[in-house]
Design a protein around this motif. Structure first.
Motif, PDB file in Angstrom:
ATOM      1  N   LEU A   1       0.829  -1.205   0.000  1.00  0.00           N
ATOM      2  CA  LEU A   1       0.000   0.000   0.000  1.00  0.00           C
ATOM      3  C   LEU A   1       0.865   1.258   0.000  1.00  0.00           C
ATOM      4  N   ALA A   2       2.008   1.201   0.663  1.00  0.00           N
ATOM      5  CA  ALA A   2       2.925   2.339   0.646  1.00  0.00           C
ATOM      6  C   ALA A   2       3.441   2.597  -0.765  1.00  0.00           C
ATOM      7  N   ALA A   3       3.623   1.550  -1.552  1.00  0.00           N
ATOM      8  CA  ALA A   3       4.040   1.723  -2.939  1.00  0.00           C
ATOM      9  C   ALA A   3       2.945   2.397  -3.757  1.00  0.00           C
ATOM     10  N   VAL A   4       1.687   2.058  -3.467  1.00  0.00           N
ATOM     11  CA  VAL A   4       0.560   2.721  -4.128  1.00  0.00           C
ATOM     12  C   VAL A   4       0.563   4.208  -3.780  1.00  0.00           C
ATOM     13  N   ARG A   5       0.792   4.507  -2.524  1.00  0.00           N
ATOM     14  CA  ARG A   5       0.896   5.907  -2.074  1.00  0.00           C
ATOM     15  C   ARG A   5       2.012   6.625  -2.802  1.00  0.00           C
ATOM     16  N   ASP A   6       3.174   6.002  -2.861  1.00  0.00           N
ATOM     17  CA  ASP A   6       4.336   6.643  -3.462  1.00  0.00           C
ATOM     18  C   ASP A   6       4.138   6.885  -4.957  1.00  0.00           C
ATOM     19  N   ALA A   7       3.275   6.093  -5.568  1.00  0.00           N
ATOM     20  CA  ALA A   7       2.983   6.271  -6.994  1.00  0.00           C
ATOM     21  C   ALA A   7       1.936   7.356  -7.231  1.00  0.00           C
ATOM     22  N   GLY A   8       1.403   7.930  -6.158  1.00  0.00           N
ATOM     23  CA  GLY A   8       0.409   8.979  -6.297  1.00  0.00           C
ATOM     24  C   GLY A   8      -0.967   8.490  -6.691  1.00  0.00           C
ATOM     25  N   LEU A   9      -1.243   7.214  -6.416  1.00  0.00           N
ATOM     26  CA  LEU A   9      -2.537   6.621  -6.727  1.00  0.00           C
ATOM     27  C   LEU A   9      -3.381   6.515  -5.464  1.00  0.00           C
ATOM     28  N   VAL A  10      -4.635   6.138  -5.633  1.00  0.00           N
ATOM     29  CA  VAL A  10      -5.509   5.870  -4.494  1.00  0.00           C
ATOM     30  C   VAL A  10      -5.706   4.363  -4.388  1.00  0.00           C
ATOM     31  N   TYR A  11      -6.267   3.928  -3.259  1.00  0.00           N
ATOM     32  CA  TYR A  11      -6.501   2.505  -3.048  1.00  0.00           C
ATOM     33  C   TYR A  11      -7.969   2.270  -2.712  1.00  0.00           C
ATOM     34  N   ASP A  12      -8.620   1.433  -3.519  1.00  0.00           N
ATOM     35  CA  ASP A  12     -10.016   1.071  -3.286  1.00  0.00           C
ATOM     36  C   ASP A  12     -10.097  -0.089  -2.300  1.00  0.00           C
ATOM     37  N   LEU A  13     -10.888   0.106  -1.255  1.00  0.00           N
ATOM     38  CA  LEU A  13     -11.101  -0.915  -0.230  1.00  0.00           C
ATOM     39  C   LEU A  13     -12.336  -1.739  -0.560  1.00  0.00           C
ATOM     40  N   LEU A  14     -12.145  -3.004  -0.901  1.00  0.00           N
ATOM     41  CA  LEU A  14     -13.266  -3.921  -1.100  1.00  0.00           C
ATOM     42  C   LEU A  14     -13.287  -4.871   0.086  1.00  0.00           C
ATOM     43  N   VAL A  15     -14.070  -4.510   1.101  1.00  0.00           N
ATOM     44  CA  VAL A  15     -14.098  -5.272   2.347  1.00  0.00           C
ATOM     45  C   VAL A  15     -15.529  -5.551   2.765  1.00  0.00           C
ATOM     46  N   LEU A  16     -15.665  -6.509   3.659  1.00  0.00           N
ATOM     47  CA  LEU A  16     -16.932  -6.821   4.298  1.00  0.00           C
ATOM     48  C   LEU A  16     -16.949  -6.199   5.697  1.00  0.00           C
ATOM     49  N   PRO A  17     -18.113  -6.086   6.319  1.00  0.00           N
ATOM     50  CA  PRO A  17     -18.173  -5.410   7.625  1.00  0.00           C
ATOM     51  C   PRO A  17     -17.182  -5.932   8.660  1.00  0.00           C
TER      52      PRO A  17
END
Length: 280
Positions: free
Chosen positions: A129-145
């Motif tokens: 996830l830190a690599a996603v941050r460093d790339a300037g992208l966002v991260y979609d959370l597909l989770v259950l409750p």
């Protein structure tokens, strides 16, 4: 004058090109066929831009989606997939250098299918996830409750990464229950680097559903996030299991009717355009 309308969450797939095992059951027979950009254009009447979201944990699918988006003016951004626990920086660079790579706006993983409820809080996942941050992208959370606590931990660990909660973490609309889902949403929403999608709710409700069945969940999200941190997604063509594209969007319009025009514009397109950096 209203702002542009953005469908912040939809899919495409070609079962003739790539195996989609999740479509094998009887409950998904109605959508066990190819869905192409032409089908999207026919369905998305009145929509100015869309975000195409990964379906499979498959790097090649994400690369293909970027190429599709480059050729389809309606698609303004792509949320792709990489293996967060593999070589995320290398794979992000590969996607960005592929045809259409400039349209990569975010990354998603099918966390809902992970047996470990704390998967998002693992050190190797956080490094990805830190690599996603460093790339300037966002991260979609597909989770259950039940995965919301781990999602909240990940969000707190990476305050400079913007997270987008898909489908409001799939609340139990069919039963009408609010807790413990609502408390988990409220806790997550206290973190300023999270926004959420009003999407996928009709599928969780199942047929037959009414607008009032969705209202408690949308009102909970509005109270927790506010319009400037909410965006609207059709979840088409998955939504076809419970309603048409038009029915989903009409229901959203009804549920947002009490907002001010500026607030409605934020949910209908402004938030998605800002968070995903969609070109106008």
């Amino acid at each position: 004058m209203t702002g542009r309308r953005v469908d912040a969450h939809h899919h495409l797939w070609q079962t003739s090109v790539r195996r989609h095992a999740w479509l094998d059951g009887d409950e998904t027979a109605a959508i066990r066929r190819d869905f192409t950009p032409a089908d999207l254009r026919a369905a998305a009447e009145g929509i100015d831009a869309t975000v195409l979201v990964q379906v499979l944990p498959d790097f090649d699918e994400s690369a293909e989606f970027l190429a599709i988006a480059a050729a389809e003016p309606l698609i303004a951004g792509v949320v792709g997939w990489i293996d967060l626990t593999g070589s995320p920086s290398r794979d992000l660079e590969r996607l960005r250098s592929a045809p259409g790579g400039e349209l990569l706006t975010g990354i998603r993983h099918l966390v809902q299918a992970e047996p470990d409820p704390r998967w998002l809080a693992r050190e190797d996942v956080l490094a990805g996830l830190a690599a996603v941050r460093d790339a300037g992208l966002v991260y979609d959370l597909l989770v259950l409750p039940h995965q919301l606590p781990a999602a909240t931990a990940a969000v707190r660990a990476l305050p400079e990464l913007t997270f987008v909660l898909d489908h409001l973490a799939k609340p139990p609309v069919a039963t009408g229950e609010l807790e413990p889902w609502a408390s988990g949403i409220a806790t997550l929403a206290r973190e300023p680097n999270v926004v959420a999608k009003l999407s996928g709710l009709v599928t969780e409700a199942g047929r037959p559903w009414r607008v009032q069945d969705l209202r408690p969940y949308v009102e909970t999200a509005l109270a927790a996030f506010g319009p400037d941190r909410l965006m609207l997604g059709s979840d088409w063509p998955v939504c076809l299991l419970a309603g048409t594209y038009a029915e989903v969007m009409d229901a959203a319009d009804s549920l947002l009717a009490d907002l001010t025009p500026a607030e409605r514009d934020a949910v209908r397109g402004g938030t998605a355009s800002r968070v995903y950096g969609l070109a106008s």
